[in-house]
Design an enzyme around this catalytic site. Structure first.
Site, short mmCIF file in Angstrom:
data_model
loop_
_atom_site.label_atom_id
_atom_site.label_comp_id
_atom_site.label_asym_id
_atom_site.label_seq_id
_atom_site.Cartn_x
_atom_site.Cartn_y
_atom_site.Cartn_z
N SER A 48 -4.79 -7.78 -4.54
CA SER A 48 -6.20 -7.33 -4.32
C SER A 48 -6.58 -6.10 -4.72
CB SER A 48 -6.29 -7.18 -2.80
OG SER A 48 -7.68 -6.77 -2.56
N TYR A 80 -3.87 -3.68 5.24
CA TYR A 80 -3.94 -4.77 4.35
C TYR A 80 -3.85 -4.36 2.65
CZ TYR A 80 -6.26 -8.32 1.41
OH TYR A 80 -6.84 -9.38 0.68
#
Length: 161
Positions: free
Chosen positions: A123, A145
């Site tokens: 990401s 995350y």
């Protein structure tokens, strides 16, 4: 464009819509944290691979693996200080260890066959930290995350040959 998708093999059918070269080939889609079969093609069924099976038990059936795409990702949103240690561990179990386990299992098969490709999806949060995700509730932070995706990015660089 219209697509006819067999919901019995939903995820496999979706992949085949976007990549017609996969038609007629045995294909399985694994869960994002435990490597169990959640979708399989009729060709994979014919090989005796059952739904819910841990894929490592079928290494002998999976004679050739061309590509592994790891796209595991769960997120826990909220201020970092409000996220429990258990929740953070769950994120790492899925987002990092799930990817590593699949790379280990399928990487060994690819090395033995002399070919194969592994694509690990991370990401942009891995590169820039938490950018915050907007919702109708406002900005929700994704610090753990981002850390897991940073681990995946670094792992991928270290693994690359």
């Amino acid at each position: 464009m219209y697509a006819l998708i067999d919901c019995n093999n939903f995820f496999v059918s979706c992949e085949r819509v976007f990549n017609p070269k996969l038609r007629g080939k045995p294909m399985v889609v694994l869960s994002n944290n435990d490597g169990c079969v959640i979708s399989r093609s009729n060709e994979a069924k014919a090989l005796g691979i059952p739904m819910g099976a841990p894929v490592f038990k079928y290494k002998e059936v999976l004679k050739k693996i061309d590509i592994l795409v790891n796209n595991a990702g769960i997120v826990k949103v909220g201020p970092f200080e409000s996220i429990s240690e258990v929740e953070i561990r769950d994120l790492f179990e899925t987002n990092v260890y799930g990817v590593m386990n699949c790379c280990k299992i399928f990487g060994e098969l690819m090395i033995n066959q002399g070919s194969g490709r592994i694509i690990n999806i991370a990401s942009t949060d891995a590169l820039v930290g938490t950018t915050g995700h907007h919702s109708e509730l406002g900005v929700e932070y994704v610090v753990p995350y981002a850390a897991t995706k940073g681990a995946v990015a670094t792992f991928t660089k270290a693994l690359a040959v």
